[in-house]
Design an enzyme around this catalytic site. Structure first.
Site, PDB file in Angstrom:
ATOM      1  N   GLN A   1       3.885  25.168   7.701  1.00  0.00           N
ATOM      2  CA  GLN A   1       5.223  25.167   8.299  1.00  0.00           C
ATOM      3  C   GLN A   1       6.031  23.916   7.968  1.00  0.00           C
ATOM      4  OE1 GLN A   1       4.744  25.535  12.543  1.00  0.00           O
ATOM      5  NE2 GLN A   1       4.083  27.662  12.453  1.00  0.00           N
TER       6      GLN A   1
ATOM      7  N   GLY B   1       6.052  21.113   6.148  1.00  0.00           N
ATOM      8  CA  GLY B   1       6.559  20.782   4.837  1.00  0.00           C
ATOM      9  C   GLY B   1       5.569  20.079   3.940  1.00  0.00           C
TER      10      GLY B   1
ATOM     11  N   GLU C   1       7.729  13.310  10.228  1.00  0.00           N
ATOM     12  CA  GLU C   1       6.583  13.804  11.009  1.00  0.00           C
ATOM     13  C   GLU C   1       5.777  12.602  11.459  1.00  0.00           C
ATOM     14  OE1 GLU C   1       4.329  16.973   9.210  1.00  0.00           O
ATOM     15  OE2 GLU C   1       6.084  18.246   9.031  1.00  0.00           O
TER      16      GLU C   1
ATOM     17  N   HIS D   1      -4.744  19.915  15.597  1.00  0.00           N
ATOM     18  CA  HIS D   1      -3.288  19.805  15.726  1.00  0.00           C
ATOM     19  C   HIS D   1      -2.954  19.801  17.208  1.00  0.00           C
ATOM     20  CE1 HIS D   1       0.971  20.441  15.219  1.00  0.00           C
ATOM     21  NE2 HIS D   1       0.842  20.321  13.910  1.00  0.00           N
TER      22      HIS D   1
ATOM     23  N   ARG E   1      -1.646  12.038  14.802  1.00  0.00           N
ATOM     24  CA  ARG E   1      -2.026  13.355  15.329  1.00  0.00           C
ATOM     25  C   ARG E   1      -3.254  13.313  16.242  1.00  0.00           C
ATOM     26  NH1 ARG E   1      -1.575  18.036  10.865  1.00  0.00           N
ATOM     27  NH2 ARG E   1       0.653  17.694  11.125  1.00  0.00           N
TER      28      ARG E   1
ATOM     29  N   HIS F   1      -7.433  22.431  13.034  1.00  0.00           N
ATOM     30  CA  HIS F   1      -6.337  22.644  12.089  1.00  0.00           C
ATOM     31  C   HIS F   1      -6.733  22.368  10.639  1.00  0.00           C
ATOM     32  CE1 HIS F   1      -2.175  22.950  10.868  1.00  0.00           C
ATOM     33  NE2 HIS F   1      -2.145  21.704  10.434  1.00  0.00           N
TER      34      HIS F   1
ATOM     35  N   ARG G   1      -5.957  12.980   8.327  1.00  0.00           N
ATOM     36  CA  ARG G   1      -4.925  13.276   7.318  1.00  0.00           C
ATOM     37  C   ARG G   1      -3.523  12.975   7.840  1.00  0.00           C
ATOM     38  NH1 ARG G   1      -1.905  18.307   6.239  1.00  0.00           N
ATOM     39  NH2 ARG G   1      -2.792  18.928   8.220  1.00  0.00           N
TER      40      ARG G   1
HETATM   41  P1  FAD Z   1      -5.824  27.912   1.216  1.00  0.00           P
HETATM   42  O1  FAD Z   1      -4.366  27.885   1.077  1.00  0.00           O
HETATM   43  O2  FAD Z   1      -6.386  28.138   2.566  1.00  0.00           O
HETATM   44  O3  FAD Z   1      -6.386  29.030   0.238  1.00  0.00           O
HETATM   45  C1  FAD Z   1      -7.760  29.362   0.237  1.00  0.00           C
HETATM   46  C2  FAD Z   1      -7.948  30.637  -0.560  1.00  0.00           C
HETATM   47  O4  FAD Z   1      -9.325  30.884  -0.772  1.00  0.00           O
HETATM   48  C3  FAD Z   1      -7.401  31.874   0.130  1.00  0.00           C
HETATM   49  O5  FAD Z   1      -6.782  32.653  -0.856  1.00  0.00           O
HETATM   50  C4  FAD Z   1      -8.662  32.572   0.645  1.00  0.00           C
HETATM   51  O6  FAD Z   1      -8.525  33.956   0.825  1.00  0.00           O
HETATM   52  C5  FAD Z   1      -9.612  32.252  -0.481  1.00  0.00           C
HETATM   53  N1  FAD Z   1     -11.046  32.337  -0.162  1.00  0.00           N
HETATM   54  C6  FAD Z   1     -11.731  31.710   0.812  1.00  0.00           C
HETATM   55  N2  FAD Z   1     -13.037  32.018   0.730  1.00  0.00           N
HETATM   56  C7  FAD Z   1     -13.192  32.856  -0.312  1.00  0.00           C
HETATM   57  C8  FAD Z   1     -14.297  33.539  -0.900  1.00  0.00           C
HETATM   58  N3  FAD Z   1     -15.549  33.435  -0.418  1.00  0.00           N
HETATM   59  N4  FAD Z   1     -14.076  34.340  -1.977  1.00  0.00           N
HETATM   60  C9  FAD Z   1     -12.820  34.500  -2.488  1.00  0.00           C
HETATM   61  N5  FAD Z   1     -11.736  33.891  -1.956  1.00  0.00           N
HETATM   62  C10 FAD Z   1     -11.923  33.071  -0.892  1.00  0.00           C
HETATM   63  N6  FAD Z   1      -0.237  21.235   5.213  1.00  0.00           N
HETATM   64  C11 FAD Z   1       0.857  20.569   4.788  1.00  0.00           C
HETATM   65  O7  FAD Z   1       0.765  19.738   3.886  1.00  0.00           O
HETATM   66  N7  FAD Z   1       2.069  20.842   5.345  1.00  0.00           N
HETATM   67  C12 FAD Z   1       2.229  21.750   6.343  1.00  0.00           C
HETATM   68  O8  FAD Z   1       3.335  21.976   6.795  1.00  0.00           O
HETATM   69  C13 FAD Z   1       1.098  22.449   6.806  1.00  0.00           C
HETATM   70  N8  FAD Z   1       1.196  23.362   7.786  1.00  0.00           N
HETATM   71  C14 FAD Z   1       0.105  24.111   8.110  1.00  0.00           C
HETATM   72  C15 FAD Z   1       0.236  25.144   9.031  1.00  0.00           C
HETATM   73  C16 FAD Z   1      -0.835  25.968   9.329  1.00  0.00           C
HETATM   74  C17 FAD Z   1      -0.667  27.091  10.311  1.00  0.00           C
HETATM   75  C18 FAD Z   1      -2.087  25.729   8.708  1.00  0.00           C
HETATM   76  C19 FAD Z   1      -3.258  26.603   9.007  1.00  0.00           C
HETATM   77  C20 FAD Z   1      -2.236  24.681   7.803  1.00  0.00           C
HETATM   78  C21 FAD Z   1      -1.145  23.872   7.506  1.00  0.00           C
HETATM   79  N9  FAD Z   1      -1.260  22.834   6.579  1.00  0.00           N
HETATM   80  C22 FAD Z   1      -0.140  22.156   6.182  1.00  0.00           C
HETATM   81  C23 FAD Z   1      -2.509  22.630   5.849  1.00  0.00           C
HETATM   82  C24 FAD Z   1      -2.395  23.293   4.466  1.00  0.00           C
HETATM   83  O9  FAD Z   1      -1.673  24.498   4.600  1.00  0.00           O
HETATM   84  C25 FAD Z   1      -3.738  23.583   3.836  1.00  0.00           C
HETATM   85  O10 FAD Z   1      -4.579  22.475   3.928  1.00  0.00           O
HETATM   86  C26 FAD Z   1      -3.566  23.944   2.373  1.00  0.00           C
HETATM   87  O11 FAD Z   1      -2.606  24.967   2.237  1.00  0.00           O
HETATM   88  C27 FAD Z   1      -4.884  24.371   1.776  1.00  0.00           C
HETATM   89  O12 FAD Z   1      -4.663  24.901   0.511  1.00  0.00           O
HETATM   90  P2  FAD Z   1      -5.903  25.455  -0.322  1.00  0.00           P
HETATM   91  O13 FAD Z   1      -5.356  26.009  -1.572  1.00  0.00           O
HETATM   92  O14 FAD Z   1      -6.948  24.429  -0.399  1.00  0.00           O
HETATM   93  O15 FAD Z   1      -6.505  26.600   0.617  1.00  0.00           O
HETATM   94  C1  SIN Z   2       2.917  21.066  10.970  1.00  0.00           C
HETATM   95  O1  SIN Z   2       3.916  21.661  10.563  1.00  0.00           O
HETATM   96  O2  SIN Z   2       2.860  20.484  12.055  1.00  0.00           O
HETATM   97  C2  SIN Z   2       1.709  21.050  10.110  1.00  0.00           C
HETATM   98  C3  SIN Z   2       1.822  19.971   9.140  1.00  0.00           C
HETATM   99  C4  SIN Z   2       0.479  19.669   8.555  1.00  0.00           C
HETATM  100  O3  SIN Z   2      -0.536  20.134   9.023  1.00  0.00           O
HETATM  101  O4  SIN Z   2       0.458  18.900   7.588  1.00  0.00           O
END
Ligand code: FAD
Ligand code: SIN
Length: 524
Positions: free
Chosen positions: A48, A50, A114, A229, A275, A336, A371
């Site tokens: 959400q 950014g 933030e 969070h 946080r 989170h 983080r």
């Molecule tokens: P993800 O984006 O979680 O992708 C993981 C992928 O792996 C998915 O496609 C999943 O289906 C796949 N997968 C998992 N296990 C398997 C398996 N066994 N086989 C095949 N596929 C699999 N961070 C920020 O910097 N800014 C924000 O504003 C922010 N807001 C957030 C809000 C929410 C609600 C959440 C939950 C997190 C937020 N974060 C934010 C944290 C951030 O979104 C994540 O840390 C980041 O997107 C992780 O990216 P990733 O590519 O590592 O994993």
């Molecule tokens: C948030 O929008 O509060 C999530 C941001 C983050 O997890 O980095």
């Protein structure tokens, strides 16, 4: 006999890290991106607030570096942080050139504040749908690349480890096992929030990558550091939907059930304290007032501003009968993000030859013990790119031809009754929340251990061809490793807070690594 497929690069996961890696790898060879659900289903999609990046006129890379180090509470790897903050701007500009539409003020990019950021440096898109915009642009870019193939609803079950190297993964598709062999494999499976009963994470975040890497002997590092969070919606029968920290950045206040602002009693930065401090303050206030929640109050902010700045949060809360413009919203902390994960160097390399990791599944050391908000989308872009470069270099130097064994899994297959599976899962998630949560102590951690060990022993040897059973095995594995690491760390640092060791006692700077040993593990 199971099907066999071959590719140059296998990427597991289609969030920001996996997709960014795919874009680089697609220039060099055949790439297969597998993902266990819809291609977009990931934490990235729901992000959400950014993405933090030092691109505004008032900001400097050095200040972003300092803020990240400070949030990490002494345990960041400075080299990894330097790379994150200095390569971040290039990765974001590239994303904008590929079509990402971040919000603007006039003709200039709009940056928000933030917690624990000393400058306004968080870019956002469509108000509060930053992750969705990033995911959209990366998926579009990937679909222009001929050599990149995508397989959705295809789950990685285990990594294939032969002659000291990772040479691919066993995949599960419609109950069938596929042996997928690759020259290099990149884990981009995201986090493990689902091991907690209260989490902001989507259902796919079950720690699969960490557990799979652990099973073939990869080092897992900093597993005790889980970020909670402070503000997730709290109401019965309603998910712990995130209310972005950016709301506090825009002036939202925390109040206890008597309507009193309480953060001033806990930290000089009040609502914008780090946080972990805000989460613990909320818990203390909940205990003090004998309540399960506090309120996040935005009612003093302009109604139109709130609707336009936070459209997804506004409409989602409304769906659950909460109007953020009209009344304070009940919130409490939720699991989170995990700072720990599969240990990598700055090029995504793990200690297992042929295995790379990027994004939340990895531990490059950028986040240390806590983080900095909005640093993980940036991490996915920067380290997804770097892991791809690392994998390309590895494959170019590869001189060995893989010899592959056939996997006969029929004799090992086990199954679990749905009822039993659900019961074990709830026991794990409740235990993690109650005993390995925001505030921990030796007693609670030992109790958690006693509950999780039998679950682990029950599941560890099984090879399941049911996604829910596979996830449960992985969740229990990760839960156990977090619990043991938290027990081993007898001090309070960053997000790891123990009431029986409240201070940073001598030796606190040491990182903990977990590695598989026989049927168990050791912490070194
Ligand atoms: P993800 O984006 O979680 O992708 C993981 C992928 O792996 C998915 O496609 C999943 O289906 C796949 N997968 C998992 N296990 C398997 C398996 N066994 N086989 C095949 N596929 C699999 N961070 C920020 O910097 N800014 C924000 O504003 C922010 N807001 C957030 C809000 C929410 C609600 C959440 C939950 C997190 C937020 N974060 C934010 C944290 C951030 O979104 C994540 O840390 C980041 O997107 C992780 O990216 P990733 O590519 O590592 O994993
Ligand atoms: C948030 O929008 O509060 C999530 C941001 C983050 O997890 O980095």
């Amino acid at each position: 006999m199971s099907e066999r497929i071959y590719t140059d690069y296998l990427i597991i996961g289609s969030g920001v890290a996996g997709l960014r890696a795919a874009i680089e790898l697609g220039k060099k060879g055949r790439v297969l991106v597998v993902t266990k659900d819809l291609p977009t289903e990931s934490s990235t999609e729901y992000a959400q607030g950014g993405v933090a990046v030092a691109l505004s006129d008032e900001d400097e890379i050095g200040v972003h570096f300092e803020d990240t180090i400070k949030a990490g509470d002494g345990l960041c790897n400075e080299k990894s942080v330097k790379i994150l903050v200095s390569e971040g701007p290039e990765r974001i500009i590239e994303l904008i050139n590929w079509g990402a539409e971040f919000d603007k003020e006039g003709s200039k990019l709009a940056f928000t504040l933030e917690a624990a950021h000393s400058r306004k440096r968080v870019l956002h898109a469509h108000g509060d749908s930053t992750g969705r915009e990033i995911e959209r642009v990366l998926i579009n870019k990937v679909s222009t690349l001929e050599k990149v193939k995508k397989a959705s609803f295809t789950m990685a079950v285990d990594l294939i480890f032969e002659e000291g190297r990772c040479v691919g993964a066993l995949l599960l598709k419609d109950k069938d096992i596929i042996e997928c062999f690759s020259k290099a494999t990149i884990l981009a499976t995201g986090g493990a929030g689902q091991i907690y009963s209260r989490t902001t994470n989507p259902k796919v975040c079950t720690g699969d990558g960490m557990a799979m890497a652990f099973r073939i002997g990869a080092y897992l590092k900093d597993m005790e550091f889980v970020q909670f969070h402070p503000t997730a919606l709290f109401a019965s029968g309603v998910p712990a939907f995130l209310l972005s920290e950016a709301m506090r950045g825009e002036g939202a206040l925390l109040r206890n059930i008597y309507g009193e602002e309480f953060m001033k009693n806990y930290h000089p930065l009040k609502e914008l304290a780090p946080r972990d401090v805000v989460s613990r303050s909320i818990i203390s206030e909940m205990v003090r007032t004998n309540s399960s929640y506090v309120y996040l109050d935005m009612t003093h902010l302009d109604e139109n501003f709130l609707r336009n700045r936070f459209p997804t949060i506004y409409s989602t809360c409304l769906k659950f009968n909460f109007d953020i413009t009209k009344r304070p919203i009940p919130v409490s902390p939720a699991a989170h993000f995990i700072m720990g994960g599969v240990e990598t160097d700055i090029d995504g390399k793990t200690n297992i030859e042929g295995l790379f990791a990027a994004g939340e599944v990895a531990c490059t050391g950028v986040h240390g013990a806590n983080r900095l908000a909005s640093n993980s989308l940036l991490e996915g872009l920067v380290y997804g790119y770097r892991a791809a470069k690392g994998a390309i270099e590895y494959v170019e130097d590869l001189r060995i031809n893989n010899t592959f064994h056939r996997y006969n899994l029929e004799n090992h297959k086990k199954s679990l009754e749905l009822y039993e599976l659900g019961k074990m899962k709830e026991e794990l998630r409740q235990t993690m929340w109650e005993k390995v949560g925001v505030i921990r102590c030796g007693k609670s951690l030992n109790e958690a251990k006693d509950k999780i060990i039998p679950l682990y022993e029950r599941l560890v040897d099984g090879f399941y061809n049911d996604p829910l059973a596979i996830e449960l095995k992985n969740m229990v594995t990760v839960g156990l490793l977090i619990t043991y690491s938290a027990l081993e760390r007898k001090n309070s640092v960053g997000a790891h807070y123990r009431t029986d060791f409240k201070e940073k006692l001598p030796g606190w700077e040491k990182h903990l690594r977990v590695i598989k040993k026989d049927n168990w593990f050791e912490i070194i």
